[in-house]
Write a protein that holds these residues in place. Sequence first.
Motif, PDB file in Angstrom:
ATOM      1  N   VAL A 157       0.926  -1.181   0.010  1.00  0.00           N
ATOM      2  CA  VAL A 157      -0.161   0.067  -0.206  1.00  0.00           C
ATOM      3  C   VAL A 157       0.858   1.294   0.140  1.00  0.00           C
ATOM      4  O   VAL A 157       0.730   2.199  -0.708  1.00  0.00           O
ATOM      5  N   ILE A 158       1.846   1.221   0.819  1.00  0.00           N
ATOM      6  CA  ILE A 158       2.737   2.533   0.938  1.00  0.00           C
ATOM      7  C   ILE A 158       3.739   2.749  -0.024  1.00  0.00           C
ATOM      8  O   ILE A 158       3.806   3.696  -0.840  1.00  0.00           O
ATOM      9  N   GLU A 159       3.967   1.509  -0.783  1.00  0.00           N
ATOM     10  CA  GLU A 159       5.248   1.436  -1.735  1.00  0.00           C
ATOM     11  C   GLU A 159       4.224   2.308  -3.019  1.00  0.00           C
ATOM     12  O   GLU A 159       4.701   3.002  -3.890  1.00  0.00           O
ATOM     13  N   THR A 160       3.021   1.700  -3.166  1.00  0.00           N
ATOM     14  CA  THR A 160       2.281   2.081  -4.523  1.00  0.00           C
ATOM     15  C   THR A 160       1.956   3.623  -4.162  1.00  0.00           C
ATOM     16  O   THR A 160       1.871   4.388  -5.262  1.00  0.00           O
ATOM     17  N   PHE A 161       1.751   4.247  -2.910  1.00  0.00           N
ATOM     18  CA  PHE A 161       1.351   5.417  -2.802  1.00  0.00           C
ATOM     19  C   PHE A 161       2.495   6.268  -2.979  1.00  0.00           C
ATOM     20  O   PHE A 161       2.441   7.355  -3.745  1.00  0.00           O
ATOM     21  N   MET A 162       3.787   5.905  -2.679  1.00  0.00           N
ATOM     22  CA  MET A 162       4.999   6.660  -3.023  1.00  0.00           C
ATOM     23  C   MET A 162       5.218   6.712  -4.556  1.00  0.00           C
ATOM     24  O   MET A 162       5.703   7.611  -4.999  1.00  0.00           O
ATOM     25  N   LEU A 163       5.156   5.578  -5.041  1.00  0.00           N
ATOM     26  CA  LEU A 163       5.423   5.549  -6.551  1.00  0.00           C
ATOM     27  C   LEU A 163       4.496   6.476  -7.251  1.00  0.00           C
ATOM     28  O   LEU A 163       4.915   7.166  -8.420  1.00  0.00           O
TER      29      LEU A 163
ATOM     30  N   LEU B 296      14.905   5.363   4.544  1.00  0.00           N
ATOM     31  CA  LEU B 296      14.036   6.555   5.151  1.00  0.00           C
ATOM     32  C   LEU B 296      13.439   5.869   6.706  1.00  0.00           C
ATOM     33  O   LEU B 296      13.582   6.750   7.609  1.00  0.00           O
ATOM     34  N   ASP B 297      13.033   4.782   6.479  1.00  0.00           N
ATOM     35  CA  ASP B 297      12.426   4.251   7.892  1.00  0.00           C
ATOM     36  C   ASP B 297      13.309   3.722   8.950  1.00  0.00           C
ATOM     37  O   ASP B 297      13.337   4.143   9.883  1.00  0.00           O
ATOM     38  N   ALA B 298      14.755   3.499   8.520  1.00  0.00           N
ATOM     39  CA  ALA B 298      15.571   3.297   9.485  1.00  0.00           C
ATOM     40  C   ALA B 298      16.230   4.475  10.081  1.00  0.00           C
ATOM     41  O   ALA B 298      16.437   4.490  11.300  1.00  0.00           O
ATOM     42  N   LYS B 299      16.162   5.763   9.414  1.00  0.00           N
ATOM     43  CA  LYS B 299      16.641   7.005   9.939  1.00  0.00           C
ATOM     44  C   LYS B 299      15.377   7.711  10.586  1.00  0.00           C
ATOM     45  O   LYS B 299      15.731   8.537  11.293  1.00  0.00           O
ATOM     46  N   ASN B 300      14.118   7.385  10.273  1.00  0.00           N
ATOM     47  CA  ASN B 300      12.943   8.008  10.800  1.00  0.00           C
ATOM     48  C   ASN B 300      12.120   6.868  11.393  1.00  0.00           C
ATOM     49  O   ASN B 300      10.981   6.547  10.501  1.00  0.00           O
ATOM     50  N   HIS B 301      12.173   6.352  12.432  1.00  0.00           N
ATOM     51  CA  HIS B 301      11.619   4.959  13.049  1.00  0.00           C
ATOM     52  C   HIS B 301       9.985   5.311  13.048  1.00  0.00           C
ATOM     53  O   HIS B 301       9.669   6.171  13.620  1.00  0.00           O
ATOM     54  N   GLY B 302       9.477   4.438  12.365  1.00  0.00           N
ATOM     55  CA  GLY B 302       7.772   4.414  12.478  1.00  0.00           C
ATOM     56  C   GLY B 302       7.441   5.158  11.220  1.00  0.00           C
ATOM     57  O   GLY B 302       6.154   5.409  10.834  1.00  0.00           O
ATOM     58  N   LEU B 303       8.129   5.511  10.189  1.00  0.00           N
ATOM     59  CA  LEU B 303       7.810   6.505   8.888  1.00  0.00           C
ATOM     60  C   LEU B 303       6.796   5.439   8.395  1.00  0.00           C
ATOM     61  O   LEU B 303       5.668   6.026   7.940  1.00  0.00           O
ATOM     62  N   ARG B 304       6.887   4.359   8.184  1.00  0.00           N
ATOM     63  CA  ARG B 304       5.927   3.553   7.147  1.00  0.00           C
ATOM     64  C   ARG B 304       4.610   3.210   7.918  1.00  0.00           C
ATOM     65  O   ARG B 304       3.352   3.319   7.313  1.00  0.00           O
ATOM     66  N   HIS B 305       4.735   3.377   9.264  1.00  0.00           N
ATOM     67  CA  HIS B 305       3.492   3.409  10.062  1.00  0.00           C
ATOM     68  C   HIS B 305       2.587   4.771   9.638  1.00  0.00           C
ATOM     69  O   HIS B 305       1.569   4.892   9.809  1.00  0.00           O
TER      70      HIS B 305
ATOM     71  N   GLY C  26      -0.927   5.187   8.172  1.00  0.00           N
ATOM     72  CA  GLY C  26      -2.103   6.125   8.996  1.00  0.00           C
ATOM     73  C   GLY C  26      -2.555   7.006   8.254  1.00  0.00           C
ATOM     74  O   GLY C  26      -3.647   7.523   8.265  1.00  0.00           O
ATOM     75  N   ALA C  27      -1.865   7.939   7.785  1.00  0.00           N
ATOM     76  CA  ALA C  27      -1.989   9.107   6.976  1.00  0.00           C
ATOM     77  C   ALA C  27      -3.042   8.600   5.762  1.00  0.00           C
ATOM     78  O   ALA C  27      -4.083   9.372   5.513  1.00  0.00           O
ATOM     79  N   ILE C  28      -2.678   7.351   5.133  1.00  0.00           N
ATOM     80  CA  ILE C  28      -3.559   7.305   3.837  1.00  0.00           C
ATOM     81  C   ILE C  28      -5.139   6.831   4.698  1.00  0.00           C
ATOM     82  O   ILE C  28      -5.953   7.101   4.053  1.00  0.00           O
ATOM     83  N   CYS C  29      -5.108   6.037   5.577  1.00  0.00           N
ATOM     84  CA  CYS C  29      -6.291   5.865   6.172  1.00  0.00           C
ATOM     85  C   CYS C  29      -7.176   6.802   6.710  1.00  0.00           C
ATOM     86  O   CYS C  29      -8.232   7.071   6.638  1.00  0.00           O
ATOM     87  N   ARG C  30      -6.318   7.761   7.452  1.00  0.00           N
ATOM     88  CA  ARG C  30      -7.110   8.975   7.983  1.00  0.00           C
ATOM     89  C   ARG C  30      -7.387   9.972   6.942  1.00  0.00           C
ATOM     90  O   ARG C  30      -8.554  10.686   6.840  1.00  0.00           O
ATOM     91  N   GLY C  31      -6.604  10.013   5.642  1.00  0.00           N
ATOM     92  CA  GLY C  31      -7.248  10.896   4.663  1.00  0.00           C
ATOM     93  C   GLY C  31      -8.267  10.088   3.722  1.00  0.00           C
ATOM     94  O   GLY C  31      -8.674  10.883   2.770  1.00  0.00           O
ATOM     95  N   GLU C  32      -8.494   8.899   4.267  1.00  0.00           N
ATOM     96  CA  GLU C  32      -9.586   8.199   3.321  1.00  0.00           C
ATOM     97  C   GLU C  32      -9.269   8.263   1.842  1.00  0.00           C
ATOM     98  O   GLU C  32     -10.196   8.330   1.234  1.00  0.00           O
ATOM     99  N   ILE C  33      -8.044   7.800   1.480  1.00  0.00           N
ATOM    100  CA  ILE C  33      -7.723   7.869   0.112  1.00  0.00           C
ATOM    101  C   ILE C  33      -8.159   6.432  -0.491  1.00  0.00           C
ATOM    102  O   ILE C  33      -7.719   5.317   0.071  1.00  0.00           O
TER     103      ILE C  33
END
Length: 245
Positions: free
Chosen positions: A138-144, A214-223, A227-234
């Motif tokens: 889900v996250i990878e598709t969003f970022m792509l 990026l997640d290794a440098k900013n722990h929890g980034l994927r989460h 969460g933003a995708i869900c809250r934004g109801e995308i």
Amino acid sequence: MKEIQHILSYVRRAVDDYQMIEDGDKIAVGVSGGKDSLTLLLALSELAKFYPKHFEVVAITIDMGLAGMDFSPIVALCEAHGIPYIQVKSDIAKIIFDIRKEPNPCSLCARMRRGALHDAAKAAGCNKVALGHHSDDVIETFMLNLFFEGRIGTFSPVTHLTRKELTLIRPLLYAREKDIVGFTRQAQLPVVVSTCPEDHATERENMKLLLRELDAKNHGLRHRIFGAICRGEIDGFHPAGESRK
């Protein structure tokens, strides 16, 4: 099968939150032979044993005709779990690599495989197709989509194909890829390694590596992205724990 309980908890939540399954459903699970599709197949097979709404599961593999692909371990797995298994032979690989010699074959390949899977599902009497996309997908598709198309979007938890009279569901959307990797090892699933020459040579793989960094440098980034995708109801997503029609 105690190893699957962790995965089942994710699947049950997704199925309930997005009302993916109704009484009488016959669900085709698209089985490529990879870890995601095998995990989904066993999870839905287990869920069918106790879920309050009765449904059936059928495994369908679209054999692209790639050399060296042996699906006999999948046959044995389905027999052991009492899951009907359908293998559809195709010339997809020949068309893409030999006849058309596609310089960027992944998009066309995906479309052809989807079409073949949908046709096979309809022929088997299925009204739904379950796909093994997890939260990292889900996250990878969003970022792509953001990076390469300049748009905010991903795939949907539930997609209705009115022309095909099929509904696509993605019951693994709450599971992380690392959870699926862990289950695959614990359950010793017979993963069929892809022999596609384009495997691991895609923009998706590059995005996977970038997100890992990026997640290794900013722990929890994927989460946070999920969460933003869900809250934004995308694209049909909504906050976890909510059930909507």
